[in-house]
Every structure is written in structure tokens, then in C-alpha cells.
Design an enzyme around this catalytic site. Structure first.
Site, PDB file in Angstrom:
ATOM      1  N   CYS A 139       0.822  -1.207   0.000  1.00  0.00           N
ATOM      2  CA  CYS A 139       0.000   0.000   0.000  1.00  0.00           C
ATOM      3  C   CYS A 139       0.864   1.268   0.000  1.00  0.00           C
ATOM      4  CB  CYS A 139      -0.980  -0.036   1.170  1.00  0.00           C
ATOM      5  SG  CYS A 139      -2.403   1.052   0.939  1.00  0.00           S
ATOM      6  N   HIS A 186      -3.894  -5.297  -0.143  1.00  0.00           N
ATOM      7  CA  HIS A 186      -3.570  -5.863   1.174  1.00  0.00           C
ATOM      8  C   HIS A 186      -3.643  -7.389   1.160  1.00  0.00           C
ATOM      9  CE1 HIS A 186      -3.301  -2.242   3.729  1.00  0.00           C
ATOM     10  NE2 HIS A 186      -4.061  -1.714   2.790  1.00  0.00           N
ATOM     11  N   GLU A 212      -2.649  -9.330   3.364  1.00  0.00           N
ATOM     12  CA  GLU A 212      -2.836  -9.821   4.734  1.00  0.00           C
ATOM     13  C   GLU A 212      -4.276  -9.681   5.212  1.00  0.00           C
ATOM     14  OE1 GLU A 212      -3.460  -5.697   5.496  1.00  0.00           O
ATOM     15  OE2 GLU A 212      -2.128  -6.705   4.104  1.00  0.00           O
TER      16      GLU A 212
END
Length: 367
Positions: A260, A344, A346
Site C-alpha cells: 500500500c 492488502h 494480509e
């Protein structure tokens, strides 16, 4: 369980935007007024992670799902040490009805002094933001007597997020160890890092030390890391000159991964240009094509800025693109151990299509 509006007698509130539009509703968070940039998030669930994502600092987040608050707040699902958004906007706020709820969304927002408004037409607001782009706003939830004209003027006069360094506002501001086990030593720059990034790194045999946003890269190298990670974070990456210089310093010295904001910083450090998206990408359902494997990944995203896909230096290779608007979602260096993604991988609780990227980072450190 829905609110009984008459019984609750919630105080009237309104959102005034820089374009003169006003949305009237009721306050259900902290009794304060705040300025912020208004964006919308298309996720159908996961507001615990949204309100605790430091990348939302400086923003009012409008949730497009119509019913919010049903499962309350489980503190184990928070993504950082605090709440960082400037305000929350929902259509209908509900009382929690979930065995794992430890506190209601309403009370959580009040504890952290975050204003919130309910009872407005979030569909109309979303369509407006898509057409006109993200808008500066003034959220009036206090007892102070402020006219609509004054509120619109305040929204117009606010400096906004462009050219602003918010990473130093949300970073933990100290060096700390996340875990003490792992074969590979990783130093993670905390520009507003999410807990599940740290958990994901640790799950791939990495021992993580977090450092503040402006930490000296020379001191990082003195720690003899096997890899350096640049985290997500809020606002304009072009204002983080210290982080861009750090990424330049690390390139070629140690394996480097970014997510990001960290992706944007790495790209700028290598010669990319960065620009503001019209209304950003905020949601849990963005399709991204991996150009290396030719597969499509469903991703979670939260960003207002992007690297310009038309201005990629010869040292970099494009690895991922967004299938909704063909914006740049991933890069890697052609000669150095260096890669990053805009989205993202994760994401908690998901999607998990992109978790392999942490394994990619680990394999870089094996070499």
C-alpha cells in the site's frame, strides 16, 4: 436489533461537504465536530478492521452496507492499537447481538472521540463521490451552534490530505519487537502498520522489529536485517521524503517488500510518479490480475493514491493490475530483491488469495 429512534432520542447531526451538499441524520458516536475527507467502503462486513486501520486517518468513512453494528466489537479483531479515522457514516446503526461482542460500535467510537452519523442516504452519497471524487467535509455532531453555511465554509477551507504527512501522526513512534521467534530478521517500518501484516510476516518464519516512520535507515542496517518491510499508511506518499530516501538507501542492500503506502514509496524511490485517484479504492472485493501467473486474485484495498502505470522506469516490471480500472497494483525490480503491491494480501478476515506474497518475501531472504 435495530435502534428505536424515538426511544433513543439521538441528537441531530449533519455532514456538510465542500460542494455545498448536506446530509442530515443523527449522531451515534462522540459528541464532537471534525473535518475529514469523505470516502466510501464497499465491504459487506469487517467494520472492526476498517475503523482501526491507520490508513483511514484524516478520513470520514461511509459504509455502503445498509446495516451496521449487528455484531458489535470483538477487541481481538482490531487491526491497530487505536482508532484513527476522523468519522464514520452509516445508513442504519444497530445494537450488537453476538456472543463475542465486548463493546458496541457506538461506545467504541465514543471512547476514542470519533464522531459518527446515521440515518443518511449512503447510496446517494456514494454515487456523488463516484461522480465528483472524494470530497472534503465537516461532520457536525457536537452541541455547538454551527450553521450549514459555516460548516460548508470550514470544509472548503480545510487543507485536506494532499501534501500532508500523516504517517508520523499514526506511527507508534518507538522501536518495538513484535515477536522473538523466526529464522529471518525483518525490520518493518511503521507508517501505520496493521496487526495482521505483522502476524502474516511472523507466520512465515520471520522475527519482526518495528521502527517508527522516520527511523534512520543507517541504524536499521546496523541491526543486520535479512529483509526490510515498508508498511501501509495514510495520506500522500509524495510528502514522505524521508521514507522515499530510506527506500533508495535500502535498494540493493537488503530484500525489500512494501504494501500500500510502502508500495507507493518504493515506486517513487525507483523513479515512478504518483497521482491521486478520483475516489480511491476502498473495499474487500477488488479483482487484481497477476501478470506473472496470469491468475486473478480477489483483494482488499484501501488507498487514495496510485503509481502511474504510464510512467514506469526501465528498472521495474509491472506484476499486477487492477481489473476494474487498469491501475497499477504491483511492481518488482528487474535486478534487485525488491517488490511491492498496492493492495492488502494480509486482509483479515480475508480474502486470502494473495497470502503467497509473504512466502515470496521469505524466499528472497533465503538467497
Amino acid at each position: 436489533m435495530s435502534f428505536n429512534w424515538k426511544e433513543k432520542r439521538l441528537k441531530k447531526a449533519f455532514l456538510a461537504l465542500e460542494n455545498g451538499e448536506v446530509f442530515k441524520g443523527c449522531s451515534f458516536g462522540a459528541c464532537v465536530d471534525k473535518l475529514g475527507e469523505t470516502v466510501f467502503n464497499t465491504g459487506m462486513s469487517g467494520y472492526e478492521g476498517i475503523i482501526s486501520d491507520p490508513s483511514y486517518a484524516g478520513q470520514f468513512v461511509s459504509l455502503t452496507a445498509p446495516e451496521i453494528g449487528n455484531y458489535g466489537i470483538d477487541l481481538n479483531f482490531l487491526e491497530s492499537r487505536s482508532l484513527f479515522l476522523n468519522g464514520l457514516i452509516v445508513c442504519n446503526i444497530n445494537e450488537p447481538s453476538n456472543y463475542s461482542s465486548q463493546i458496541s460500535l457506538q461506545d467504541m467510537l465514543k471512547q476514542h472521540n470519533i464522531p459518527a452519523i446515521t440515518g443518511i442516504d449512503v447510496r446517494r452519497l456514494t454515487l456523488m463521490l463516484r461522480e465528483q471524487g472524494s470530497l472534503k467535509g465537516f461532520l457536525h455532531c457536537s452541541d455547538e451552534n454551527i450553521s450549514i453555511e459555516e460548516a460548508v465554509a470550514k470544509a472548503k477551507a480545510w487543507e485536506g490530505l494532499d501534501n500532508q504527512d500523516y504517517a508520523t501522526r499514526v506511527t507508534a513512534g518507538k522501536v518495538f519487537k513484535w515477536n522473538n521467534e523466526g529464522t529471518y530478521k525483518v525490520v518493518a517500518y511503521d507508517f501505520g502498520i496493521k496487526y495482521n501484516i505483522l502476524r502474516s510476516l511472523a507466520a512465515h518464519d520471520m522475527q519482526i522489529t518495528c521502527v517508527p516512520a522516520g527511523y534512520d535507515p543507517v541504524k536499521v542496517m546496523e541491526m543486520k536485517p535479512d529483509g526490510v518491510f515498508l508498511s501501509n499508511g495514510p495520506a500522500d506518499p509524495s510528502s514522505l521524503y524521508y521514507a522515499i530516501n530510506a527506500a533508495k538507501y535500502f535498494t540493493g542492500k537488503v530484500p525489500l517488500m512494501g504494501i500500500c503506502l510502502g508500495h507507493q514509496i518504493m515506486g517513487i524511490s525507483a523513479g515512478c510518479s504518483c497521482y491521486r485517484l478520483k475516489f480511491g479504492h476502498h473495499g474487500l472485493n477488488h479483482p487484481v490480475k497477476n501478470l506473472i501467473t496470469n491468475q486473478v486474485e480477489i483483494t482488499s484495498q484501501n488507498h487514495n493514491f496510485a503509481l502511474d502505470i504510464k510512467n514506469i522506469p526501465s528498472c521495474l516490471e509491472i506484476t499486477h493490475i487492477n481489473m476494474n480500472d487498469n491501475t497499477l497494483e504491483g511492481i518488482r525490480h528487474k535486478t534487485e530483491p525488491f517488490f511491492s503491491v498496492q493492495y492488502h494480501p494480509e486482509a483479515a478476515p480475508g480474502p486470502n488469495d494473495s497470502l503467497y506474497l509473504f512466502e515470496t518475501f521469505r524466499k528472497m531472504m533465503e538467497c
